[in-house]
Write a protein that holds these residues in place. Sequence first.
Motif, mmCIF file in Angstrom:
data_model
loop_
_atom_site.group_PDB
_atom_site.id
_atom_site.type_symbol
_atom_site.label_atom_id
_atom_site.label_comp_id
_atom_site.label_asym_id
_atom_site.label_seq_id
_atom_site.Cartn_x
_atom_site.Cartn_y
_atom_site.Cartn_z
ATOM 1 N N ARG A 82 0.834 -1.211 0.000
ATOM 2 C CA ARG A 82 0.000 0.000 0.000
ATOM 3 C C ARG A 82 0.867 1.259 0.000
ATOM 4 N NH1 ARG A 82 -3.520 2.804 -2.092
ATOM 5 N NH2 ARG A 82 -4.799 4.089 -0.760
ATOM 6 N N ALA A 83 1.955 1.252 0.766
ATOM 7 C CA ALA A 83 2.859 2.411 0.786
ATOM 8 C C ALA A 83 3.466 2.633 -0.599
ATOM 9 C CB ALA A 83 3.962 2.214 1.823
ATOM 10 N N TYR A 84 3.836 1.545 -1.285
ATOM 11 C CA TYR A 84 4.386 1.664 -2.639
ATOM 12 C C TYR A 84 3.326 2.255 -3.572
ATOM 13 C CZ TYR A 84 6.475 0.542 -7.111
ATOM 14 O OH TYR A 84 6.988 0.632 -8.385
ATOM 15 N N GLU A 85 2.098 1.768 -3.474
ATOM 16 C CA GLU A 85 1.037 2.319 -4.328
ATOM 17 C C GLU A 85 0.792 3.795 -4.050
ATOM 18 O OE1 GLU A 85 -2.330 -0.286 -3.798
ATOM 19 O OE2 GLU A 85 -1.802 -1.358 -5.628
ATOM 20 N N ARG A 86 0.861 4.196 -2.809
ATOM 21 C CA ARG A 86 0.655 5.609 -2.482
ATOM 22 C C ARG A 86 1.795 6.486 -2.984
ATOM 23 N NH1 ARG A 86 -2.119 5.908 3.503
ATOM 24 N NH2 ARG A 86 -3.990 4.772 2.885
ATOM 25 N N ALA A 87 2.996 5.913 -3.081
ATOM 26 C CA ALA A 87 4.171 6.680 -3.497
ATOM 27 C C ALA A 87 4.373 6.692 -5.017
ATOM 28 C CB ALA A 87 5.428 6.115 -2.823
ATOM 29 N N THR A 88 3.660 5.849 -5.745
ATOM 30 C CA THR A 88 3.837 5.756 -7.192
ATOM 31 C C THR A 88 2.474 5.805 -7.890
ATOM 32 O OG1 THR A 88 3.700 3.336 -7.238
ATOM 33 C CG2 THR A 88 5.895 4.312 -6.916
ATOM 34 N N PRO A 89 2.451 6.150 -9.172
ATOM 35 C CA PRO A 89 1.175 6.242 -9.889
ATOM 36 C C PRO A 89 0.791 4.976 -10.655
ATOM 37 C CG PRO A 89 2.881 7.195 -11.234
ATOM 38 C CD PRO A 89 3.538 6.758 -9.936
ATOM 39 N N TRP A 90 1.606 3.929 -10.606
ATOM 40 C CA TRP A 90 1.427 2.795 -11.515
ATOM 41 C C TRP A 90 0.074 2.116 -11.392
ATOM 42 C CZ3 TRP A 90 4.525 4.046 -14.899
ATOM 43 C CH2 TRP A 90 5.821 4.461 -14.610
ATOM 44 N N HIS A 91 -0.468 2.023 -10.210
ATOM 45 C CA HIS A 91 -1.756 1.337 -10.040
ATOM 46 C C HIS A 91 -2.922 2.119 -10.637
ATOM 47 C CE1 HIS A 91 -1.736 4.084 -6.652
ATOM 48 N NE2 HIS A 91 -3.036 3.895 -6.528
ATOM 49 N N THR A 92 -2.702 3.375 -10.999
ATOM 50 C CA THR A 92 -3.778 4.181 -11.590
ATOM 51 C C THR A 92 -3.716 4.234 -13.111
ATOM 52 O OG1 THR A 92 -2.507 6.251 -11.516
ATOM 53 C CG2 THR A 92 -3.807 5.665 -9.547
ATOM 54 N N ARG A 93 -2.653 3.732 -13.681
ATOM 55 C CA ARG A 93 -2.464 3.817 -15.139
ATOM 56 C C ARG A 93 -2.839 2.508 -15.817
ATOM 57 N NH1 ARG A 93 3.162 7.262 -15.351
ATOM 58 N NH2 ARG A 93 2.349 9.014 -14.162
ATOM 59 N N ARG A 94 -3.244 2.619 -17.055
ATOM 60 C CA ARG A 94 -3.620 1.452 -17.851
ATOM 61 C C ARG A 94 -2.809 1.461 -19.142
ATOM 62 N NH1 ARG A 94 -5.060 0.605 -13.605
ATOM 63 N NH2 ARG A 94 -7.140 0.321 -12.795
ATOM 64 N N PRO A 95 -2.420 0.278 -19.614
ATOM 65 C CA PRO A 95 -1.687 0.222 -20.878
ATOM 66 C C PRO A 95 -2.587 0.601 -22.044
ATOM 67 C CG PRO A 95 -2.214 -1.981 -20.122
ATOM 68 C CD PRO A 95 -2.631 -1.036 -19.033
ATOM 69 N N ASP A 96 -1.977 1.046 -23.112
ATOM 70 C CA ASP A 96 -2.719 1.389 -24.330
ATOM 71 C C ASP A 96 -2.774 0.147 -25.219
ATOM 72 O OD1 ASP A 96 -3.844 2.424 -26.589
ATOM 73 O OD2 ASP A 96 -2.147 3.707 -27.112
ATOM 74 N N PRO A 97 -3.927 -0.488 -25.338
ATOM 75 C CA PRO A 97 -4.021 -1.709 -26.108
ATOM 76 C C PRO A 97 -3.982 -1.510 -27.630
ATOM 77 C CG PRO A 97 -6.165 -1.127 -25.262
ATOM 78 C CD PRO A 97 -5.183 -0.125 -24.697
ATOM 79 N N ALA A 98 -3.874 -0.279 -28.084
ATOM 80 C CA ALA A 98 -3.925 -0.021 -29.526
ATOM 81 C C ALA A 98 -2.843 -0.771 -30.288
ATOM 82 C CB ALA A 98 -3.803 1.487 -29.785
ATOM 83 N N GLY A 99 -1.654 -0.920 -29.710
ATOM 84 C CA GLY A 99 -0.568 -1.571 -30.414
ATOM 85 C C GLY A 99 -0.413 -3.054 -30.107
ATOM 86 N N TRP A 100 -1.285 -3.601 -29.291
ATOM 87 C CA TRP A 100 -1.172 -5.011 -28.921
ATOM 88 C C TRP A 100 -1.589 -5.924 -30.049
ATOM 89 C CZ3 TRP A 100 -3.949 -5.319 -23.542
ATOM 90 C CH2 TRP A 100 -3.228 -4.577 -22.621
ATOM 91 N N THR A 101 -0.952 -7.051 -30.101
ATOM 92 C CA THR A 101 -1.417 -8.101 -30.992
ATOM 93 C C THR A 101 -1.769 -9.300 -30.130
ATOM 94 O OG1 THR A 101 0.836 -8.912 -31.309
ATOM 95 C CG2 THR A 101 0.003 -7.359 -32.949
ATOM 96 N N VAL A 102 -2.895 -9.880 -30.362
ATOM 97 C CA VAL A 102 -3.333 -11.031 -29.571
ATOM 98 C C VAL A 102 -2.834 -12.297 -30.252
ATOM 99 C CG1 VAL A 102 -5.333 -12.291 -28.690
ATOM 100 C CG2 VAL A 102 -5.370 -9.795 -28.801
ATOM 101 N N PRO A 103 -2.085 -13.139 -29.497
ATOM 102 C CA PRO A 103 -1.589 -14.389 -30.105
ATOM 103 C C PRO A 103 -2.729 -15.244 -30.616
ATOM 104 C CG PRO A 103 -0.634 -14.025 -27.911
ATOM 105 C CD PRO A 103 -1.697 -12.998 -28.109
ATOM 106 N N ALA A 104 -2.464 -15.978 -31.680
ATOM 107 C CA ALA A 104 -3.494 -16.849 -32.263
ATOM 108 C C ALA A 104 -3.666 -18.103 -31.435
ATOM 109 C CB ALA A 104 -3.116 -17.233 -33.672
#
Length: 104
Positions: A82-104
């Motif tokens: 919890r302290a790490y989450e409060r000190a960093t923004p990573w848990h609030t960000r989401r990846p951009d799936p626009a460039g993802w390719t889904v394996p077949a």
Amino acid sequence: RDILQTVDAIVFPGQSEPATPFPADPTPTELVRSASRYTNVWNLVGLPACVVPSGFSADGLPVSIQIVGRPFDDGTVLRIARAYERATPWHTRRPDPAGWTVPA
């Protein structure tokens, strides 16, 4: 366990590589293999652990860390997470799936 006599917790990578998109119809084996490579050992040795987001790879895929603590000291592990989450923004960000390719 010896090192945990001198520190409250140990921080390890959450995965061996950045997260990857699941196949369109993943099998249970594919799900477990991708999610537990670095995490299942702590269950086997009886140590509490918590995985939290820690950023993104150069390709924009999520990466994580895991916090491992002393036996039965789940509270300390969760407080550190919890302290790490409060000190960093990573848990609030989401990846951009626009460039993802889904394996077949």
